[in-house]
Write an enzyme that holds these catalytic residues in place. Structure first.
Site, PDB file in Angstrom:
ATOM      1  CG  ASN A 263      13.201 -16.570  32.908  1.00  0.00           C
ATOM      2  OD1 ASN A 263      13.324 -17.697  32.282  1.00  0.00           O
ATOM      3  ND2 ASN A 263      13.064 -15.597  32.225  1.00  0.00           N
TER       4      ASN A 263
ATOM      5  CG  ASP B  94      15.094  -2.951  38.146  1.00  0.00           C
ATOM      6  OD1 ASP B  94      14.187  -3.739  37.846  1.00  0.00           O
ATOM      7  OD2 ASP B  94      14.868  -1.555  38.446  1.00  0.00           O
ATOM      8  CB  THR B  95      16.370  -4.434  32.684  1.00  0.00           C
ATOM      9  OG1 THR B  95      17.462  -5.359  32.909  1.00  0.00           O
ATOM     10  CG2 THR B  95      16.510  -3.906  31.238  1.00  0.00           C
TER      11      THR B  95
ATOM     12  NE  ARG C 160      18.299  -9.539  31.498  1.00  0.00           N
ATOM     13  CZ  ARG C 160      17.516  -9.297  30.380  1.00  0.00           C
ATOM     14  NH1 ARG C 160      17.708  -9.934  29.382  1.00  0.00           N
ATOM     15  NH2 ARG C 160      16.590  -8.713  30.686  1.00  0.00           N
TER      16      ARG C 160
HETATM   17  P1  IMP Z   1      13.313  -6.759  34.146  1.00  0.00           P
HETATM   18  O1  IMP Z   1      13.905  -5.728  35.118  1.00  0.00           O
HETATM   19  O2  IMP Z   1      14.226  -7.598  33.674  1.00  0.00           O
HETATM   20  O3  IMP Z   1      12.096  -7.260  34.612  1.00  0.00           O
HETATM   21  O4  IMP Z   1      12.737  -5.810  32.806  1.00  0.00           O
HETATM   22  C1  IMP Z   1      11.892  -4.780  32.968  1.00  0.00           C
HETATM   23  C2  IMP Z   1      11.231  -4.544  31.511  1.00  0.00           C
HETATM   24  O5  IMP Z   1      12.168  -4.032  30.403  1.00  0.00           O
HETATM   25  C3  IMP Z   1      10.634  -5.987  31.071  1.00  0.00           C
HETATM   26  O6  IMP Z   1       9.437  -6.228  31.357  1.00  0.00           O
HETATM   27  C4  IMP Z   1      10.865  -5.749  29.575  1.00  0.00           C
HETATM   28  O7  IMP Z   1       9.681  -5.119  29.060  1.00  0.00           O
HETATM   29  C5  IMP Z   1      11.867  -4.753  29.380  1.00  0.00           C
HETATM   30  N1  IMP Z   1      13.122  -5.715  28.857  1.00  0.00           N
HETATM   31  C6  IMP Z   1      14.095  -6.021  29.737  1.00  0.00           C
HETATM   32  N2  IMP Z   1      14.920  -6.591  28.982  1.00  0.00           N
HETATM   33  C7  IMP Z   1      14.882  -6.594  27.735  1.00  0.00           C
HETATM   34  C8  IMP Z   1      15.086  -7.076  26.541  1.00  0.00           C
HETATM   35  O8  IMP Z   1      16.102  -7.628  26.595  1.00  0.00           O
HETATM   36  N3  IMP Z   1      14.602  -7.002  25.436  1.00  0.00           N
HETATM   37  C9  IMP Z   1      13.444  -6.108  25.368  1.00  0.00           C
HETATM   38  N4  IMP Z   1      12.596  -5.602  26.296  1.00  0.00           N
HETATM   39  C10 IMP Z   1      13.281  -5.878  27.614  1.00  0.00           C
END
Ligand code: IMP
Length: 196
Positions: A10, A69-70, A178
Site C-alpha cells: 500500500n 496485523d490489525t 495504527r
Molecule cells: P490489516 O491487518 O491492516 O489488513 O487489517 C485487517 C482488517 O481490519 C482490515 O481489512 C479492515 O477491515 C480492518 N481495519 C484495520 N484498520 C482499520 C481502520 O483503521 N479502520 C477500519 N477498519 C480497519
C-alpha cells in the site's frame, strides 16, 4: 542509510511511515524487494500473524523488516472478529458485508464497547520486537461518514461523538491504533539510530 522492508504494497502506508521515520531509514515495499506471493498468516493471534509474516520475509528476502496485523475486538462478542476482522463475513473481504454482519451480531447486546488493536513485529539485526497500539471505542448502531476504509463508518473512538469515517485523516492518525503502534516503532527506531 539503513533499509527496512515494510510488509505492505500500500503506497499510502509506505509514504506515511517514510514521512514519520525517513531521516535514518529507507522503507521498501514488498514489490520493491520482489515479493509477489501472499505472506503466510495462519496464527490465531495478531502477534502470531505479525511475527509469521515478518519471519517469512527475513527467511526469504534476508532483510530487516516489519509487518503489522490489525483486528477489531468487540467486548460483547468475546473479542470477535479479532484475527478474522478482514474476512468476518467471508473470503471476499467486503467491508460493507463485514459491517452488516457486525451490526447484526451485536444487535441483541446493549454493551457496544470495542477496540482496534494493531501489532507490529519488527525483525532488526537478528532480534524480534513487538509494538502494540490500541484505540478504545464503541460500535455505532448505524453507518456514519464517508471517509476512511474498513469498519471506519461504525467505529466511534472513546470521547468522540463521531466515527473514524467522519474524521480527517490527520485526526484519525493522531489517535488510531495504527498511529499509536507506529509512534512506538518510531520512538524505538530513533533510539536505535541515536545509539548506532
Ligand atoms: P490489516 O491487518 O491492516 O489488513 O487489517 C485487517 C482488517 O481490519 C482490515 O481489512 C479492515 O477491515 C480492518 N481495519 C484495520 N484498520 C482499520 C481502520 O483503521 N479502520 C477500519 N477498519 C480497519
Amino acid at each position: 542509510m539503513e533499509t527496512i522492508v515494510f510488509a505492505t504494497n500500500n503506497p499510502n502506508k509506505i509514504r506515511e511511515v517514510q514521512q514519520l521515520l525517513g531521516s535514518n531509514y529507507q522503507f521498501l515495499s514488498l514489490e520493491e524487494v520482489g515479493c509477489q506471493e501472499e505472506l503466510p498468516e495462519t496464527s490465531p493471534t495478531l502477534e502470531g500473524n505479525a511475527l509469521e509474516k515478518a519471519r517469512y520475509l527475513l527467511q526469504n528476502y534476508h532483510q530487516d523488516c516489519f509487518s503489522e496485523d490489525t483486528g477489531l475486538e468487540v467486548e460483547a462478542l468475546d473479542g470477535a472478529p479479532g484475527v478474522i476482522t478482514a474476512r468476518y463475513a467471508g473470503a471476499e473481504r467486503d467491508p460493507d458485508l463485514n459491517m452488516q454482519k457486525l451490526l447484526r451480531e451485536l444487535a441483541p447486546f446493549p454493551n457496544r464497547k470495542a477496540r482496534f488493536r494493531t501489532v507490529i513485529a519488527l525483525l532488526l539485526k537478528g532480534e524480534e520486537y513487538l509494538f502494540e497500539g490500541i484505540v478504545e471505542g464503541e460500535i455505532s448502531t448505524e453507518l456514519q461518514g464517508e471517509d476512511g476504509f474498513g469498519y471506519d463508518p461504525v467505529f466511534m473512538p472513546e470521547g468522540q461523538s463521531r466515527t473514524f469515517a467522519q474524521m480527517s485523516k490527520a485526526e484519525k492518525n493522531a489517535i488510531s491504533h495504527r498511529g499509536r503502534a507506529i509512534a512506538k516503532l518510531q520512538a524505538f527506531l530513533e533510539k536505535q539510530a541515536d545509539h548506532g
